[in-house]
Scaffold this active site. Structure first.
Site, PDB file in Angstrom:
ATOM      1  N   ALA A   1      -4.637   7.642  -4.031  1.00  0.00           N
ATOM      2  CA  ALA A   1      -3.285   7.203  -4.370  1.00  0.00           C
ATOM      3  C   ALA A   1      -3.381   5.707  -4.670  1.00  0.00           C
ATOM      4  O   ALA A   1      -3.236   4.868  -3.784  1.00  0.00           O
ATOM      5  CB  ALA A   1      -2.342   7.468  -3.207  1.00  0.00           C
TER       6      ALA A   1
ATOM      7  N   SER B   1       0.846  -1.190   0.000  1.00  0.00           N
ATOM      8  CA  SER B   1       0.000   0.000   0.000  1.00  0.00           C
ATOM      9  C   SER B   1       0.885   1.245   0.000  1.00  0.00           C
ATOM     10  O   SER B   1       2.070   1.157  -0.331  1.00  0.00           O
ATOM     11  CB  SER B   1      -0.936  -0.023   1.212  1.00  0.00           C
ATOM     12  OG  SER B   1      -1.890   0.998   1.109  1.00  0.00           O
ATOM     13  N   ASN B   2       0.343   2.375   0.353  1.00  0.00           N
ATOM     14  CA  ASN B   2       1.138   3.610   0.414  1.00  0.00           C
ATOM     15  C   ASN B   2       0.636   4.465   1.571  1.00  0.00           C
ATOM     16  O   ASN B   2      -0.295   4.081   2.271  1.00  0.00           O
ATOM     17  CB  ASN B   2       1.064   4.352  -0.923  1.00  0.00           C
ATOM     18  CG  ASN B   2      -0.366   4.700  -1.278  1.00  0.00           C
ATOM     19  OD1 ASN B   2      -1.025   5.457  -0.570  1.00  0.00           O
ATOM     20  ND2 ASN B   2      -0.871   4.111  -2.353  1.00  0.00           N
ATOM     21  N   ARG B   3       1.237   5.643   1.755  1.00  0.00           N
ATOM     22  CA  ARG B   3       0.988   6.429   2.974  1.00  0.00           C
ATOM     23  C   ARG B   3      -0.205   7.379   2.886  1.00  0.00           C
ATOM     24  O   ARG B   3      -0.396   8.212   3.761  1.00  0.00           O
ATOM     25  CB  ARG B   3       2.250   7.225   3.318  1.00  0.00           C
ATOM     26  CG  ARG B   3       3.385   6.349   3.813  1.00  0.00           C
ATOM     27  CD  ARG B   3       4.623   7.174   4.033  1.00  0.00           C
ATOM     28  NE  ARG B   3       4.343   8.369   4.805  1.00  0.00           N
ATOM     29  CZ  ARG B   3       5.060   9.489   4.754  1.00  0.00           C
ATOM     30  NH1 ARG B   3       6.109   9.554   3.957  1.00  0.00           N
ATOM     31  NH2 ARG B   3       4.742  10.519   5.487  1.00  0.00           N
ATOM     32  N   SER B   4      -1.003   7.264   1.827  1.00  0.00           N
ATOM     33  CA  SER B   4      -2.130   8.202   1.708  1.00  0.00           C
ATOM     34  C   SER B   4      -3.089   8.062   2.904  1.00  0.00           C
ATOM     35  O   SER B   4      -3.475   6.962   3.280  1.00  0.00           O
ATOM     36  CB  SER B   4      -2.890   7.903   0.415  1.00  0.00           C
ATOM     37  OG  SER B   4      -4.110   8.588   0.421  1.00  0.00           O
TER      38      SER B   4
END
Ligand code: CTP
Length: 405
Positions: free
Chosen positions: A280, A213-216
């Protein structure tokens, strides 16, 4: 009308003790606050406390002539004058009794009478026992109020005063303030539009417990959805996993992966007139997902990845007149990369942020962006709150809409 005046109605339940803090938070946003206390609310919070904090007389009854120099006639019409003077009415906490009175038009005290005389935005934050909140009568009253345009800030799940867990605890104060600020802006320039917003990250599962995943955080997209709703749009929010409560009066569809986001976005694309892709989306997913948790001993030496569908690129090939807005998070050659993205995805507007800059990016409450239009304009928006940023982006969308009309 005084755009900086808000009426805060407080009704009688334990959450009334939070009204002093709510008042302070509204003042921090630059508002003057006129407090109206119901008779039962006075059992939980005193007029003296709220008068001292608001530096205004607290209204407690319809007929309060003994406290004033003016004659009774002037006092008696205050419930009609006040709503014309204020930019919004917020009732927090609102009891089941208050919801019932508002829904049925009973006007037997100052607050319920004032509500009927209010033509501007009304924001209501209910608080009650979980069984009361789930009662069909309360549900019906809430439904009626929503259908009349009252902005309901739903209660949250949590530990209730009576010592049990459940839904009924008044929404977080910041959420209420945000609903008030948005509503009080009063602009309805997106009435008649359907805005489809995506927000948050996507999660691409490796196995039942691990994912990419990502930090959004989703904050930017949620602020856009909330601002679009306040400005009169029918708003659909397709959200990846976030910790945020759904904005009031927005249809919120929760998804997990890029594939799920794609299918919800495509399902609602034809009804949308404006699409804002703040999500994101993960660009890659594992080539295969294990149905069982991978044991340490079986860890694959390499994780093979395959690309996820580029939802925005797909939309730009299916568009039938919608305004398409994309977001780009960049770390180098920011404007150059952004221009390429704007052209490649055939967007009307691209909002680009350099996530390495102080005050910009994923986790914070502020952002610093530049908006690029297909026509070649470059509009820098200096550091500001994500809520203000959301409105500035929508201002640009409205301007584009006018030019396309
Ligand atoms: N986007 C999308 N589907 C994807 C990836 C991105 O719809 N699979 C959308 C995002 O929601 C955003 C825009 O495309 O509005 C740009 O996303 P970004 O990740 O910055 O760009 P990418 O196209 O993924 O390019 P890169 O990662 O190479 O910078």
């Amino acid at each position: 009308m005084n755009p900086s005046l808000i009426v805060l109605g407080v009704t009688g339940c334990i959450a009334a003790y939070k009204s002093a803090e709510l008042l302070r938070l509204l003042q921090k946003q630059g508002y003057e606050v006129q407090v109206v206390l119901t008779e039962h609310a006075r059992n939980f919070v005193t007029p003296m406390t709220l008068a001292a904090l608001s530096r205004r007389r607290v209204i407690t009854t319809l007929y309060q002539q003994e406290q004033r120099d003016e004659g009774p006639q002037e006092v008696a019409i205050e419930h009609v004058q006040l709503p014309q003077a204020a930019s919004a009415l917020v009732v927090a906490p609102a009891t089941a009794n208050c919801l019932a009175k508002f829904a049925t038009g009973i006007a037997d005290d100052f607050l319920s009478t004032l509500y009927l005389a209010t033509t501007g935005p009304v924001i209501v934050a209910p608080a009650m026992n979980v069984h009361m909140w789930n009662h069909p009568s309360v549900k019906e009253n809430v439904g009626r109020l929503r259908s009349r345009g009252v902005i309901l800030v739903d209660p949250e799940e949590g530990y209730l005063a009576e010592g049990i867990e459940g839904k009924g605890r008044m929404a977080d104060l910041e959420t209420i303030v945000s609903a008030v600020v948005n509503a009080a802006r009063g602009t309805r320039d997106l009435a008649g539009e359907t805005v489809l917003v995506t927000a948050g990250p996507t999660c691409e599962d490796i196995d039942p417990v691990r994912y990419l995943s990502n930090r959004s955080s989703g904050k930017m997209g949620y602020e856009i959805a909330s601002a679009a709703r306040t400005r009169g749009a029918t708003t659909i929010l397709v959200s990846g996993p976030t910790q945020l409560p759904p904005p009031a009066q927005v249809q919120c569809l929760k998804v997990r992966s890029a594939e799920e986001m794609r299918s919800q976005v495509l399902r609602h694309f034809s009804e949308a007139t404006i699409v804002i892709k703040a999500a994101a989306v993960a660009d890659f997913k594992p080539a295969s997902r294990s149905g069982q948790k991978l044991k340490k001993g079986q860890a694959p030496p390499h994780l093979s990845l395959v690309p996820t569908p580029d939802i925005l690129a797909e939309l730009s090939n299916r568009t039938h007149g919608q305004i398409l807005v994309g977001f780009a998070a960049e770390t180098e050659r920011v404007l150059e990369n952004a221009r390429k993205k704007l052209a490649a995805k055939k967007l009307d507007l691209l909002v680009v942020n350099d996530v390495t800059q102080e005050g910009a990016g994923f986790d914070g409450d502020t952002n610093v962006v530049t908006m690029l239009t297909a026509e070649g304009s470059e509009i820098p928006l200096g550091k500001r709150s994500k809520r203000d940023m959301a409105h500035a982006i929508l201002d640009q969308v409205v301007a584009l809409k006018k030019r396309h009309a």
